[in-house]
Design an enzyme around this catalytic site. Structure first.
Site, PDB file in Angstrom:
ATOM      1  N   THR A  13       0.819  -1.222   0.000  1.00 43.71           N
ATOM      2  CA  THR A  13       0.000   0.000   0.000  1.00 43.71           C
ATOM      3  C   THR A  13       0.851   1.269   0.000  1.00 43.71           C
ATOM      4  O   THR A  13       0.575   2.209  -0.745  1.00 43.71           O
ATOM      5  CB  THR A  13      -0.833   0.027   1.312  1.00 43.71           C
ATOM      6  OG1 THR A  13      -1.206  -1.288   1.623  1.00 43.71           O
ATOM      7  CG2 THR A  13      -2.016   0.905   1.217  1.00 43.71           C
ATOM      8  N   VAL A  14       1.860   1.307   0.866  1.00 39.82           N
ATOM      9  CA  VAL A  14       2.643   2.549   0.989  1.00 39.82           C
ATOM     10  C   VAL A  14       3.483   2.772  -0.265  1.00 39.82           C
ATOM     11  O   VAL A  14       3.566   3.894  -0.786  1.00 39.82           O
ATOM     12  CB  VAL A  14       3.536   2.507   2.253  1.00 39.82           C
ATOM     13  CG1 VAL A  14       4.376   3.772   2.369  1.00 39.82           C
ATOM     14  CG2 VAL A  14       2.677   2.323   3.503  1.00 39.82           C
ATOM     15  N   LYS A  45       6.927  -9.634  -4.698  1.00 41.04           N
ATOM     16  CA  LYS A  45       6.876 -11.071  -4.389  1.00 41.04           C
ATOM     17  C   LYS A  45       6.623 -11.865  -5.658  1.00 41.04           C
ATOM     18  O   LYS A  45       7.115 -12.973  -5.824  1.00 41.04           O
ATOM     19  CB  LYS A  45       5.743 -11.339  -3.394  1.00 41.04           C
ATOM     20  CG  LYS A  45       6.131 -11.005  -1.974  1.00 41.04           C
ATOM     21  CD  LYS A  45       5.089 -11.573  -1.019  1.00 41.04           C
ATOM     22  CE  LYS A  45       5.264 -10.989   0.364  1.00 41.04           C
ATOM     23  NZ  LYS A  45       4.022 -10.670   1.024  1.00 41.04           N
ATOM     24  N   GLU A 129      10.623   9.106   8.809  1.00 43.84           N
ATOM     25  CA  GLU A 129       9.438   9.893   9.186  1.00 43.84           C
ATOM     26  C   GLU A 129       8.164   9.046   9.173  1.00 43.84           C
ATOM     27  O   GLU A 129       7.304   9.158  10.055  1.00 43.84           O
ATOM     28  CB  GLU A 129       9.283  11.067   8.201  1.00 43.84           C
ATOM     29  CG  GLU A 129       8.068  11.927   8.425  1.00 43.84           C
ATOM     30  CD  GLU A 129       8.095  12.642   9.765  1.00 43.84           C
ATOM     31  OE1 GLU A 129       8.914  13.548   9.936  1.00 43.84           O
ATOM     32  OE2 GLU A 129       7.292  12.267  10.656  1.00 43.84           O
ATOM     33  N   ASP A 201       2.244  -1.752  18.694  1.00 35.39           N
ATOM     34  CA  ASP A 201       2.477  -0.794  17.599  1.00 35.39           C
ATOM     35  C   ASP A 201       2.747   0.606  18.186  1.00 35.39           C
ATOM     36  O   ASP A 201       3.723   1.268  17.820  1.00 35.39           O
ATOM     37  CB  ASP A 201       1.223  -0.789  16.697  1.00 35.39           C
ATOM     38  CG  ASP A 201       1.294   0.236  15.603  1.00 35.39           C
ATOM     39  OD1 ASP A 201       1.888  -0.054  14.554  1.00 35.39           O
ATOM     40  OD2 ASP A 201       0.748   1.355  15.782  1.00 35.39           O
ATOM     41  N   LYS A 205       6.261   3.084  18.271  1.00 38.41           N
ATOM     42  CA  LYS A 205       6.252   4.474  17.806  1.00 38.41           C
ATOM     43  C   LYS A 205       6.678   5.420  18.929  1.00 38.41           C
ATOM     44  O   LYS A 205       7.420   6.374  18.700  1.00 38.41           O
ATOM     45  CB  LYS A 205       4.850   4.833  17.289  1.00 38.41           C
ATOM     46  CG  LYS A 205       4.462   4.066  16.018  1.00 38.41           C
ATOM     47  CD  LYS A 205       2.987   4.240  15.707  1.00 38.41           C
ATOM     48  CE  LYS A 205       2.572   3.519  14.433  1.00 38.41           C
ATOM     49  NZ  LYS A 205       1.120   3.465  14.268  1.00 38.41           N
TER      50      LYS A 205
HETATM   51  N1  HSE Z   1      -1.538  -0.282  12.447  1.00 35.36           N
HETATM   52  C1  HSE Z   1      -1.226   1.109  12.570  1.00 35.36           C
HETATM   53  C2  HSE Z   1      -2.433   1.853  13.130  1.00 35.36           C
HETATM   54  C3  HSE Z   1      -0.823   1.766  11.284  1.00 35.36           C
HETATM   55  O1  HSE Z   1      -3.491   1.266  13.357  1.00 35.36           O
HETATM   56  O2  HSE Z   1      -2.287   3.036  13.365  1.00 35.36           O
HETATM   57  C4  HSE Z   1       0.582   1.460  10.878  1.00 35.36           C
HETATM   58  O3  HSE Z   1       1.497   1.884  11.827  1.00 35.36           O
END
Ligand code: HSE
Length: 426
Positions: A13-14, A45, A129, A201, A205
């Site tokens: 996606t990114v 892939k 970033e 996650d 971060k």
């Molecule tokens: N899974 C993350 C979120 C997005 O729900 O914010 C990617 O870092």
């Protein structure tokens, strides 16, 4: 006009967002840089899959080292995620003297130090970033625009999946399980949502943000984390009644030579700007000793927002406006990582509804030096029990736990149903 060529590892996606922005904002980018950007190699892939980007078939390869070793590429963009094999690929690219841009939070949070040292040794740049809060330019804001500030606190809603789930529970009265299913149907949550809902996650971060904010290498293991799996409709409803929204916060604060970090669900006053951050949106609210309060708000995930963050790093590298030292500032051990959790707390009990029960519990809090800010008791549950809710004044978590250990032994308390921190932004 000179051309800067990118090698891209991964075509999800990114990556497609990045490639599409390069195409549709081409004149803006070329005008900014006075150089063309082009994609020379992309690791995929499968060579047969149909893709929603406009690239010639010959750029695709299934061999990562065709991308990493491509003599035509100046910058390698890593978008495969996870620690291995991304770690090996990035090390190889840096050793090949290629600049690297990555969106990989797990890798930067766990091996950022080694990778930054390798980049420095090879005199190339490593930028990330997009690893935190997708399209929100928080890292470059801290490293560049706010570099003259001492950051004293960061409080972020930096996981869109959990923010979506909590918003749906709050606004539409959904049970946790149904809100997770809706998040999965919309593509916000993975089939296995544990990394988001358990707080991993957000912890990755926060590790990256606090390392930059405090100029000290933070270990993800120093971030206590609690996810949202235990948040019930009852807690959401009491929060509303008391004038709060429940949010999963990632917070880091500094007091003297101590810093505290955590990912945790919290009561956020409904009039605080973070309470207005709904659904999949992210925001980072911070305090700097010169800038004061600041909040950045936007999309924390998605093809174009995250592609925009990746491309911002690519453009910064090409412009080379920042010296390498400001891109990876020195990290020193200036602070002690503490865990006092000196905050207000929301505590919900189920108790036998008899005279003196509330007074007895309040007395135990008092004995433990905990002052109470509010008390709510609702009607009985349909048996002999009733919910009893307290919001305390600020107290260290150790005192709260000591009081709760005593309250747990009181025979009129059938359950300590929830303990949630109240964020009062002091
Ligand atoms: N899974 C993350 C979120 C997005 O729900 O914010 C990617 O870092």
């Amino acid at each position: 006009m000179e051309t800067v060529r990118l090698g891209i590892l991964g075509m999800g996606t990114v990556a497609s967002g990045l490639i599409n922005i390069i195409e549709f904002n081409n004149s803006k980018i070329t005008g900014t840089l006075n150089k063309e950007l082009s994609v020379s190699k992309v690791l995929v892939k499968s060579l047969d899959k149909k893709r929603n980007v406009n690239l010639p078939q010959e750029v695709y390869t299934t061999d990562p080292y065709e991308v990493i070793n491509d003599e035509n590429s100046h910058i390698i963009v890593e978008l495969i995620g996870g620690i291995n094999p991304a770690f090996e690929y990035i090390k190889a690219a840096l050793n090949n003297k290629k600049h690297v841009v990555t969106a990989n939070k797990a890798l930067i949070a766990t091996h950022g130090e080694e990778l930054e040292e390798l980049a420095e040794k090879n005199q190339v740049k490593l930028m990330y970033e997009a690893s935190v809060a997708g399209g929100i330019p928080i890292i470059n804001t801290m490293t560049d625009n706010l570099c003259s500030n001492e950051i004293t606190s960061i409080i972020g809603i930096i996981n869109g999946t959990t923010n979506y789930i909590l918003t749906q529970m709050t606004e539409n009265g959904l049970e946790y399980e149904q809100a997770v299913k809706n998040a999965q149907a919309l593509g916000f949550a993975e089939a296995d949502p544990s990394s988001d809902v358990e707080g991993d996650d957000a912890a990755y971060k926060l590790t990256i943000l606090s390392t930059i904010a405090f100029g000290q290498r933070i270990n993800v293991k120093d971030v206590p984390k609690e996810g949202i799996t235990k948040i019930s409709k009852e807690d959401i409803s009491y929060a509303k009644e008391l004038g709060y929204n429940i949010k999963l916060l990632a917070s880091a604060s500094r007091d003297g030579n101590e810093i505290e970090l955590r990912v945790h669900p919290a009561f956020v006053p409904e009039n605080h700007p973070l309470s207005t951050v709904k659904n999949e949106y992210n925001a980072v609210y911070l305090k700097g000793n010169a800038v004061g309060e600041l909040m950045l708000y936007g999309k924390g995930a998605g093809s174009l927002p995250t592609g925009s963050a990746v491309l911002g790093d690519v453009i910064n590298i090409v412009k080379a406006v920042s010296a390498a030292s400001s891109l990876s500032p020195k990290k020193e051990n200036r602070y002690v990582v503490a865990n006092k959790a000196y905050k207000q707390y929301y505590i919900r009990f189920e108790v036998i509804d008899k005279p003196g029960v509330l007074a007895h519990i309040a007395n135990i809090f008092g004995k433990n030096d905990i002052s109470l800010a509010s008390v709510v008791q609702r009607q009985k549950n349909g048996d002999e029990t009733a919910p009893l809710v307290f919001i305390t004044h600020e107290a260290p978590r150790s005192k709260i736990d000591a009081a709760l250990a005593e309250i747990k032994n009181y025979e009129k308390v059938t359950k300590i149903a929830s303990i949630i921190m109240v964020e009062n932004f002091k």
